[in-house]
Design a protein around this motif. Structure first.
Motif, short mmCIF file in Angstrom:
data_model
loop_
_atom_site.label_atom_id
_atom_site.label_comp_id
_atom_site.label_asym_id
_atom_site.label_seq_id
_atom_site.Cartn_x
_atom_site.Cartn_y
_atom_site.Cartn_z
N VAL A 83 -10.16 4.23 -2.36
CA VAL A 83 -9.78 2.87 -1.99
C VAL A 83 -11.00 1.95 -2.03
O VAL A 83 -12.02 2.22 -1.39
CB VAL A 83 -9.14 2.81 -0.58
N ILE A 84 -10.88 0.88 -2.81
CA ILE A 84 -11.94 -0.11 -2.92
C ILE A 84 -11.38 -1.45 -2.47
O ILE A 84 -10.39 -1.94 -3.02
CB ILE A 84 -12.42 -0.26 -4.38
N ALA A 85 -12.00 -2.04 -1.44
CA ALA A 85 -11.62 -3.38 -1.01
C ALA A 85 -12.55 -4.37 -1.70
O ALA A 85 -13.76 -4.18 -1.68
CB ALA A 85 -11.73 -3.51 0.50
N VAL A 86 -11.98 -5.38 -2.34
CA VAL A 86 -12.82 -6.37 -2.99
C VAL A 86 -12.67 -7.72 -2.30
O VAL A 86 -11.69 -7.97 -1.62
CB VAL A 86 -12.47 -6.53 -4.49
N ASP A 87 -13.69 -8.56 -2.48
CA ASP A 87 -13.69 -9.94 -1.99
C ASP A 87 -13.87 -10.02 -0.47
O ASP A 87 -14.67 -10.81 0.02
CB ASP A 87 -12.38 -10.65 -2.42
N ILE B 182 -13.82 -4.80 4.76
CA ILE B 182 -13.09 -4.25 5.90
C ILE B 182 -13.76 -2.97 6.36
O ILE B 182 -14.56 -2.39 5.64
CB ILE B 182 -11.61 -3.98 5.55
N GLY B 183 -13.40 -2.53 7.56
CA GLY B 183 -14.12 -1.41 8.14
C GLY B 183 -13.37 -0.09 8.12
O GLY B 183 -13.77 0.86 8.77
N ALA B 184 -12.27 -0.01 7.36
CA ALA B 184 -11.48 1.22 7.34
C ALA B 184 -12.34 2.40 6.89
O ALA B 184 -13.13 2.28 5.97
CB ALA B 184 -10.27 1.06 6.41
N GLU B 185 -12.13 3.53 7.57
CA GLU B 185 -12.95 4.71 7.28
C GLU B 185 -12.66 5.25 5.89
O GLU B 185 -11.50 5.41 5.52
CB GLU B 185 -12.65 5.79 8.32
N GLY B 186 -13.71 5.54 5.14
CA GLY B 186 -13.54 6.12 3.82
C GLY B 186 -13.29 5.11 2.71
O GLY B 186 -13.20 5.46 1.54
N VAL B 187 -13.18 3.83 3.11
CA VAL B 187 -12.98 2.77 2.13
C VAL B 187 -14.33 2.15 1.79
O VAL B 187 -15.18 2.00 2.67
CB VAL B 187 -12.04 1.67 2.70
N TYR B 188 -14.56 1.84 0.52
CA TYR B 188 -15.77 1.12 0.15
C TYR B 188 -15.42 -0.31 -0.21
O TYR B 188 -14.41 -0.59 -0.84
CB TYR B 188 -16.46 1.79 -1.05
N ILE C 87 0.84 -1.20 0.00
CA ILE C 87 0.00 0.00 0.00
C ILE C 87 0.88 1.25 0.00
O ILE C 87 0.66 2.20 -0.76
CB ILE C 87 -0.93 0.00 1.24
N GLN C 88 1.92 1.24 0.85
CA GLN C 88 2.81 2.40 0.93
C GLN C 88 3.51 2.65 -0.41
O GLN C 88 3.65 3.79 -0.84
CB GLN C 88 3.85 2.18 2.04
N ASN C 89 3.95 1.57 -1.04
CA ASN C 89 4.63 1.72 -2.33
C ASN C 89 3.69 2.30 -3.37
O ASN C 89 4.10 3.13 -4.19
CB ASN C 89 5.19 0.38 -2.79
N LEU C 90 2.43 1.85 -3.35
CA LEU C 90 1.47 2.40 -4.32
C LEU C 90 1.27 3.90 -4.06
O LEU C 90 1.22 4.69 -5.00
CB LEU C 90 0.13 1.66 -4.22
N LEU C 91 1.17 4.27 -2.78
CA LEU C 91 1.01 5.69 -2.45
C LEU C 91 2.23 6.48 -2.93
O LEU C 91 2.10 7.56 -3.50
CB LEU C 91 0.86 5.88 -0.94
N ASN C 92 3.41 5.91 -2.70
CA ASN C 92 4.63 6.60 -3.10
C ASN C 92 4.74 6.73 -4.62
O ASN C 92 5.53 7.52 -5.12
CB ASN C 92 5.87 5.88 -2.55
N ARG C 93 4.00 5.92 -5.33
CA ARG C 93 4.00 6.03 -6.78
C ARG C 93 2.87 6.93 -7.28
O ARG C 93 2.65 7.05 -8.47
CB ARG C 93 3.91 4.64 -7.42
N GLY C 94 2.15 7.52 -6.35
CA GLY C 94 1.17 8.53 -6.71
C GLY C 94 -0.08 8.02 -7.40
O GLY C 94 -0.57 8.61 -8.36
N GLU D 26 -6.48 4.02 5.64
CA GLU D 26 -7.07 5.32 6.02
C GLU D 26 -6.11 6.46 5.67
O GLU D 26 -6.52 7.55 5.30
CB GLU D 26 -7.42 5.33 7.52
N GLU D 27 -4.80 6.15 5.77
CA GLU D 27 -3.80 7.13 5.38
C GLU D 27 -3.95 7.46 3.89
O GLU D 27 -3.87 8.61 3.47
CB GLU D 27 -2.41 6.55 5.63
N ALA D 28 -4.18 6.41 3.09
CA ALA D 28 -4.37 6.60 1.65
C ALA D 28 -5.61 7.46 1.39
O ALA D 28 -5.58 8.39 0.58
CB ALA D 28 -4.51 5.25 0.95
#
Lengths: 322, 345
Positions: free
Chosen positions: B113-117, B120-126, B78-85, B104-106
């Protein structure tokens, strides 16, 4: 033996350090924001739990053993820790829960130690078996992933003190802890027992006790790893440590510690974890097609493991030729 | 003169609007590469991205983080994806809660952010998921009906403690509670693994006589049916199966040996990843989720319907359709862009 040879023999972490420098160089080349404070912090806090665990694994391997239950101990302590606390636990409660967690780790390590040192069971089989006991206990304590950790605790783990990531202090503390341990009589005896237990016994080392102690120490470090991990992920899961056991062993070997024991050290293991983690970054930023990522990852690790051995082999052949 | 100016102006405008075709960088984080299902999920995302580019005239740059990793490893993904913008992240999360902080940082950085399969309960994620409980319910209902509401069954479940398994088993138990004459005479875990399923089934068949039905999940059904075909118990039980080409062929084999054999295959679509991508595109294009459609354990799930079930009646049709497919080919399905848009306000 040449001076270089002696240097490498006395500081087994030098070759791994060189490997790490190469890996970081490649990573920086591929990722221009590598040295950004935020990126560094992200990397370090991902590494810290496995680093702590690898130090534990290094201790038991140095003493001539191995512990396949470290991942299960991480899971167990993680579930115990999150079960004892809640989202609004205060500092005292957290400290208490951490102490209990460390106690559980020490106890689990003592079970391993008793089986190996007193009952004289094979370390691989014993710790493989106890890993199921610890994992089973973890599942009984927390059947479904969950639990909550105070936001302040997870925030602290991601924070900075004097512009330096908290995780960096964690790594520094870990190394200091190891250096202190190494200076103790127990530390010296670890090497003696792992190197040649008969000779150690002859010179008055209580081999059984040292072996027992090495497993207890590994249990304690597993518990510390679990606490760091819990601060990172802010939740509990009875299977959270499953995949960490093998990684810890790979890191120890990458770090220049002999699997047969007696030679190496925990600093190498810490470097080994950093190498493993940086390799993953490299694969990510090199844009390797998704289907080849696992293959390339494994190939690089294999090369890193084989590299020092190859150098040694070539040098020996050249010496033989002379 | 003015006409030429007009032409130039309109050409420039046309070029401008053509030149600034929307472009999105979308990261995909997959924490497990050991299953055909996940492979199909990743492939589905790749193929659907190409389709969306064509349908909507936008550009999608996909970045994959595709490796078997533990939870810290997925946080690193996740961090690497964020660092790649990236503009959006599609993630199949390896843990229900442990990734919340990283995701949530993302979200805080404005990433969709979309969680599939796995919900999860992270705020702002669908979450874009199928209803696992309903999946379990449909399997159990089929078995109860096929048994005529009575008989001895064994249950071979998936990964104990894994949310998908617990949700499915909740649905199963709800159905079974209505059938007091169905007795569960054995329950073990096959860990969603064909070999484990086969071993567990063999052991249970040897120790438990007169089993009328087997309730299991995808990932193990081929192994279990293989165990049945090897042991040839009397009576030969019926069982719930899995929507994979290999299972359909085994089913056909079992049906020829035992005309009374029946089964069902409820699809658990790998296309859920592609469905998640379609929802992400809607959000990137300025869509706002219609809150009234959000459900699930954390109130942030968009439920994608289970595509279809295969019963004995449809078996021949599917055997023909998947005649050349490898055993590991899963039956699939994904939502259309219109369906994704219908999740928006």
């Amino acid at each position: 033996m040449s001076r270089l040879g002696i240097l490498l023999r006395n500081h087994t972490w030098l070759v791994p350090l060189l490997l790490l420098a190469i890996a970081v160089g490649v990573n920086v080349y591929l990722q221009d924001n590598f040295f950004m404070q935020r990126v560094l912090n992200g990397n370090l806090r991902v590494m810290l739990p496995l680093m702590i665990l690898a130090v534990g694994q290094a201790i038991v391997i140095l003493a001539g053993g191995i512990d396949l239950s470290v991942g299960a101990m991480v899971s167990l302590v993680n579930t115990v820790f999150v079960t004892l606390i809640s989202a609004d636990s205060g500092g005292l409660e957290l400290a208490g829960a951490m102490l209990v967690g460390v106690g559980v780790g020490a106890l689990a390590g003592a079970v391993n130690g008793l089986c190996v040192a007193v009952l004289r069971l094979q370390p691989i089989v014993t710790t493989y078996a106890t890993s199921f006991i610890f994992a089973g206990l973890a599942l009984a304590i927390l059947p479904r992933p969950g639990g909550s950790v105070p936001r302040d605790l997870t925030r602290f783990y991601r924070d900075y003190i004097l512009e330096v990531p908290v995780a960096a202090y964690g790594i520094a503390l870990l190394i200091i802890l190891w250096l202190l341990l190494r200076r103790t009589r127990f530390g010296h005896h670890l090497y003696a027992v792992g190197g040649n237990d008969e000779a150690a016994r002859a010179s008055g080392v209580r081999v059984g006790l040292v072996r027992f102690g090495s497993y207890v120490a590994t249990g304690v470090f597993s518990a510390l790893a679990a606490i760091a991990l819990t601060m990172s992920i802010g939740s509990g899961n009875a299977r959270i440590g499953d995949d960490m056991t093998l990684s810890s062993i790979v890191a120890v070997v990458l770090g220049g510690t002999r699997l047969a024991g007696g030679r190496g050290g925990a600093i190498g293991a810490v470097i080994g974890v950093a190498i493993l983690s940086i390799i993953r970054n490299i694969i990510s930023f090199a844009g390797i097609p998704s289907w080849y990522q696992t293959l390339v990852d494994a190939l690089i690790i294999l090369a890193a493991l084989a590299g020092p051995g190859l150098v040694y082999l070539i040098r020996r052949q050249r010496n033989d030729g002379n | 003169m003015s006409r030429i100016r007009l032409i130039i102006l309109s050409l420039t405008l046309g070029l401008l609007s053509f030149g600034v075709a929307q472009s999105y960088t979308i990261g995909v984080s997959n924490n497990f590469v050991g299953s055909e299902w996940r492979t199909l999920m990743v492939q589905g995302i790749e193929e659907t991205a190409a389709q969306i580019e064509e349908e909507m005239g936008i550009e999608i740059d996909l970045i994959f983080e595709n490796a078997t990793v533990d939870v810290q490893g997925q946080i690193q993904q996740i961090q690497n994806l964020l660092n790649r913008g990236v503009d959006a992240i599609i993630i199949n999360p390896g843990d229900v809660q442990a990734l919340d902080i990283a995701l949530e940082e993302a979200v805080d950085e404005g990433v969709v952010v979309i969680a599939v399969d796995q919900a999860i309960g992270a705020e702002g994620v669908y979450n874009v998921v199928i209803d696992q409980k309903e999946w379990g319910r449909q399997n159990a209902q089929w078995l109860a009906d096929a048994l005529g509401g009575e008989g001895d069954i064994i249950i071979i479940e998936g990964g104990v403690g894994a949310p998908a398994n617990e949700d499915r088993m909740e649905g199963v138990e709800e159905v079974l509670a209505q059938y007091p004459d169905i007795n569960v005479v054995g329950r073990e875990s096959g860990n969603w693994d064909q070999a484990t399923g086969q071993r567990v089934a063999s052991d249970m068949l040897a120790s438990i006589p007169n089993i009328d039905g087997i309730l299991t999940q995808d990932g193990m059904a081929q192994g279990i049916l293989n165990a049945l075909l090897a042991a040839q118990p009397e009576p030969f039980p019926i069982m719930t199966g899995e929507a994979y080409a290999g299972y359909l062929r085994l089913w056909d084999q079992a049906r020829q040996q035992h005309p009374g054999f029946e089964s069902v295959a409820v699809v658990n679509p790998p296309g859920i990843g592609a469905s998640g991508l379609r929802v992400a595109i809607e959000l990137l294009e300025g869509g706002q989720v219609d809150e009234s459609q959000l459900t699930g354990p954390y109130g942030n799930s968009l439920i994608v319907p289970i595509p279809y079930n295969i019963t004995s009646d449809e078996l021949d049709e599917f055997l023909e359709e998947y005649a050349d497919a490898p055993d590991t080919q899963a039956m699939d399905g994904q939502i259309t862009q219109e369906q994704a848009a219908s999740f928006m306000q």
